[in-house]
Motif scaffolding. Sequence first.
Motif, PDB file in Angstrom:
ATOM      1  N   ALA A   1       0.907  -1.410   0.155  1.00 17.08           N
ATOM      2  CA  ALA A   1      -0.054  -0.115  -0.013  1.00 17.08           C
ATOM      3  C   ALA A   1       0.918   1.127  -0.176  1.00 17.08           C
ATOM      4  CB  ALA A   1      -1.019  -0.019   1.302  1.00 17.08           C
ATOM      5  N   LEU A   2       1.952   1.373   0.753  1.00 19.53           N
ATOM      6  CA  LEU A   2       2.698   2.455   0.823  1.00 19.53           C
ATOM      7  C   LEU A   2       3.670   2.644  -0.270  1.00 19.53           C
ATOM      8  CD1 LEU A   2       4.110   2.265   4.632  1.00 19.53           C
ATOM      9  CD2 LEU A   2       2.270   3.654   3.658  1.00 19.53           C
ATOM     10  N   THR A   3       3.930   1.532  -1.062  1.00 20.40           N
ATOM     11  CA  THR A   3       4.371   1.790  -2.453  1.00 20.40           C
ATOM     12  C   THR A   3       3.539   2.504  -3.482  1.00 20.40           C
ATOM     13  OG1 THR A   3       5.879  -0.128  -2.245  1.00 20.40           O
ATOM     14  CG2 THR A   3       5.532   0.529  -4.426  1.00 20.40           C
ATOM     15  N   GLN A   4       2.338   1.817  -3.239  1.00 20.55           N
ATOM     16  CA  GLN A   4       1.300   2.723  -4.278  1.00 20.55           C
ATOM     17  C   GLN A   4       0.952   4.043  -3.683  1.00 20.55           C
ATOM     18  OE1 GLN A   4      -0.580   1.158  -6.738  1.00 20.55           O
ATOM     19  NE2 GLN A   4       0.746  -0.659  -6.652  1.00 20.55           N
ATOM     20  N   LEU A   5       1.139   4.413  -2.574  1.00 22.66           N
ATOM     21  CA  LEU A   5       1.182   5.785  -2.024  1.00 22.66           C
ATOM     22  C   LEU A   5       2.131   6.651  -2.608  1.00 22.66           C
ATOM     23  CD1 LEU A   5      -0.472   5.339   1.621  1.00 22.66           C
ATOM     24  CD2 LEU A   5      -1.751   6.457  -0.473  1.00 22.66           C
TER      25      LEU A   5
ATOM     26  N   ALA B   1       4.088  11.426   3.639  1.00 20.53           N
ATOM     27  CA  ALA B   1       3.286  10.685   4.422  1.00 20.53           C
ATOM     28  C   ALA B   1       3.555   9.180   4.367  1.00 20.53           C
ATOM     29  CB  ALA B   1       1.768  10.867   3.986  1.00 20.53           C
ATOM     30  N   ALA B   2       4.016   8.436   3.264  1.00 17.12           N
ATOM     31  CA  ALA B   2       4.261   7.069   3.135  1.00 17.12           C
ATOM     32  C   ALA B   2       5.651   6.637   4.040  1.00 17.12           C
ATOM     33  CB  ALA B   2       4.388   6.673   1.816  1.00 17.12           C
ATOM     34  N   ALA B   3       6.674   7.639   3.872  1.00 13.24           N
ATOM     35  CA  ALA B   3       7.686   7.501   4.664  1.00 13.24           C
ATOM     36  C   ALA B   3       7.613   7.573   6.235  1.00 13.24           C
ATOM     37  CB  ALA B   3       8.788   8.424   4.208  1.00 13.24           C
ATOM     38  N   ASP B   4       6.741   8.569   6.512  1.00 14.10           N
ATOM     39  CA  ASP B   4       6.481   8.641   8.000  1.00 14.10           C
ATOM     40  C   ASP B   4       5.797   7.411   8.496  1.00 14.10           C
ATOM     41  OD1 ASP B   4       7.732  11.007   8.003  1.00 14.10           O
ATOM     42  OD2 ASP B   4       5.742  12.165   7.730  1.00 14.10           O
TER      43      ASP B   4
ATOM     44  N   ALA C   1      -8.301   6.723  -1.854  1.00 12.56           N
ATOM     45  CA  ALA C   1      -8.776   7.809  -1.777  1.00 12.56           C
ATOM     46  C   ALA C   1      -7.773   8.903  -2.443  1.00 12.56           C
ATOM     47  CB  ALA C   1      -9.139   8.533  -0.531  1.00 12.56           C
ATOM     48  N   SER C   2      -6.948   8.225  -3.211  1.00 14.31           N
ATOM     49  CA  SER C   2      -5.494   8.985  -4.171  1.00 14.31           C
ATOM     50  C   SER C   2      -6.021  10.148  -4.741  1.00 14.31           C
ATOM     51  CB  SER C   2      -5.009   7.685  -5.029  1.00 14.31           C
ATOM     52  OG  SER C   2      -3.934   8.371  -5.565  1.00 14.31           O
ATOM     53  N   GLY C   3      -5.441  11.275  -4.242  1.00 12.88           N
ATOM     54  CA  GLY C   3      -5.696  12.552  -4.623  1.00 12.88           C
ATOM     55  C   GLY C   3      -6.858  13.245  -4.083  1.00 12.88           C
ATOM     56  N   ALA C   4      -7.686  12.881  -3.257  1.00 10.48           N
ATOM     57  CA  ALA C   4      -8.263  13.412  -2.410  1.00 10.48           C
ATOM     58  C   ALA C   4      -7.931  14.024  -1.236  1.00 10.48           C
ATOM     59  CB  ALA C   4      -9.456  12.444  -2.065  1.00 10.48           C
ATOM     60  N   PRO C   5      -8.413  15.235  -0.782  1.00  8.80           N
ATOM     61  CA  PRO C   5      -7.862  16.027   0.439  1.00  8.80           C
ATOM     62  C   PRO C   5      -7.941  15.001   1.612  1.00  8.80           C
ATOM     63  CG  PRO C   5      -9.615  17.119  -0.739  1.00  8.80           C
ATOM     64  CD  PRO C   5      -9.675  15.625  -1.175  1.00  8.80           C
ATOM     65  N   GLU C   6      -8.563  14.251   2.037  1.00  6.52           N
ATOM     66  CA  GLU C   6      -8.685  13.246   3.140  1.00  6.52           C
ATOM     67  C   GLU C   6      -7.515  12.269   3.046  1.00  6.52           C
ATOM     68  OE1 GLU C   6     -11.948  11.308   0.604  1.00  6.52           O
ATOM     69  OE2 GLU C   6     -10.954  13.330   0.983  1.00  6.52           O
ATOM     70  N   GLN C   7      -6.841  12.160   1.798  1.00  6.83           N
ATOM     71  CA  GLN C   7      -5.587  11.264   1.799  1.00  6.83           C
ATOM     72  C   GLN C   7      -4.500  11.170   2.845  1.00  6.83           C
ATOM     73  OE1 GLN C   7      -3.067  11.143  -1.435  1.00  6.83           O
ATOM     74  NE2 GLN C   7      -3.231   9.114  -1.952  1.00  6.83           N
ATOM     75  N   LYS C   8      -4.160  12.324   2.850  1.00  9.10           N
ATOM     76  CA  LYS C   8      -2.955  12.960   3.872  1.00  9.10           C
ATOM     77  C   LYS C   8      -3.366  12.772   5.291  1.00  9.10           C
ATOM     78  CE  LYS C   8       0.018  16.808   5.117  1.00  9.10           C
ATOM     79  NZ  LYS C   8       0.374  18.147   4.752  1.00  9.10           N
ATOM     80  N   TYR C   9      -4.559  13.033   5.697  1.00  3.89           N
ATOM     81  CA  TYR C   9      -4.916  13.265   7.182  1.00  3.89           C
ATOM     82  C   TYR C   9      -5.335  11.628   7.351  1.00  3.89           C
ATOM     83  CZ  TYR C   9      -5.753  18.031   6.264  1.00  3.89           C
ATOM     84  OH  TYR C   9      -5.354  19.252   6.048  1.00  3.89           O
TER      85      TYR C   9
ATOM     86  N   ASP D   1      -3.283  10.472  10.759  1.00  2.75           N
ATOM     87  CA  ASP D   1      -4.255   9.840  12.086  1.00  2.75           C
ATOM     88  C   ASP D   1      -3.647   8.443  12.450  1.00  2.75           C
ATOM     89  OD1 ASP D   1      -6.168  10.357  14.040  1.00  2.75           O
ATOM     90  OD2 ASP D   1      -7.013   8.658  12.915  1.00  2.75           O
ATOM     91  N   ALA D   2      -3.660   7.703  11.473  1.00  2.00           N
ATOM     92  CA  ALA D   2      -3.130   6.350  11.767  1.00  2.00           C
ATOM     93  C   ALA D   2      -1.744   6.076  12.241  1.00  2.00           C
ATOM     94  CB  ALA D   2      -3.418   5.267  10.583  1.00  2.00           C
ATOM     95  N   THR D   3      -1.055   6.924  11.649  1.00  4.02           N
ATOM     96  CA  THR D   3       0.520   6.922  11.990  1.00  4.02           C
ATOM     97  C   THR D   3       0.640   7.522  13.460  1.00  4.02           C
ATOM     98  OG1 THR D   3       1.228   7.150   9.631  1.00  4.02           O
ATOM     99  CG2 THR D   3       2.729   7.980  11.555  1.00  4.02           C
TER     100      THR D   3
END
Length: 281
Positions: free
Chosen positions: A154-158, A166-169, A237-245, A249-251
Amino acid sequence: MKSRKQELTQLGEAALEQMRGPLLSEVRRRFANWRDPRARLLRQRKRTKRAAAGSAASAGVFGAGAAASASLPEMWGALGGLGEFLQYTSTVGLGGLAVISGVGAVKVGLKYRRLMRTPLPEPQPEPAALPPQGSAARVPMQRLRDAEQSLRHALTQLTSAGAGSAAADARATADIAAAELRRVAERIVAVEAAIPHAPETQKPALQADVQRLREELDEGLDGYGGLVAAAGRAVAASGAPEQKYLMQDATDRLAGLAAGLREIFGPDGPSADPQRRSGQD
């Protein structure tokens, strides 16, 4: 219905589970390397490069043969009319084979160029050894291993979608949490190994310790699974504003869980000394 490839992979993993000792570690490492997307891409590059070189060499050989056949009429002259026919046939035939080989070389060369431009995936870590059969920590560690593979994908896709920061964190936090969870699993195995040798009066306390550590392990795995689920939602949600959040939050939650494990068990993890624990009890 499972594909043939999935069935073969599961059979291979089942065979590995029946092996023990250094041989198991070596076979497991080779099996993991074979399945590694990075190693797979490198193998594809090598195969394509060899195929391109072979096609180019064939085109050169056939082309040289056609040129030699066309430029040496005296070689065929002794055969009269038959020689002219053979010269024409060999020249056209070898020339045609040269063209076909050349077209193949160009196609394979373009494929090799595309593969070389494809970024190499990050190398997968060495597969961690699972606790022994029958251990309370074995099933949780199997869950963790599977969750790590899903999270990496999943992180590779992100990262490909532009959410590399965000994926690195998330990857760094997940690695810390996984290390803490494996430390708890190691303590479970150590306490389990002490139970058969402990006095009968102390065995219930040790078994309670195993149960308590297992509960901590399950709680940690639930938190890790939350990060995997958040990564999956972020990919969707790739490209959507909520993707980063979603990822942030999970991190943060998983980072808090890892810190909580260190606070509960200390920097060296939960105590695995059953005699010391029994004395304190």
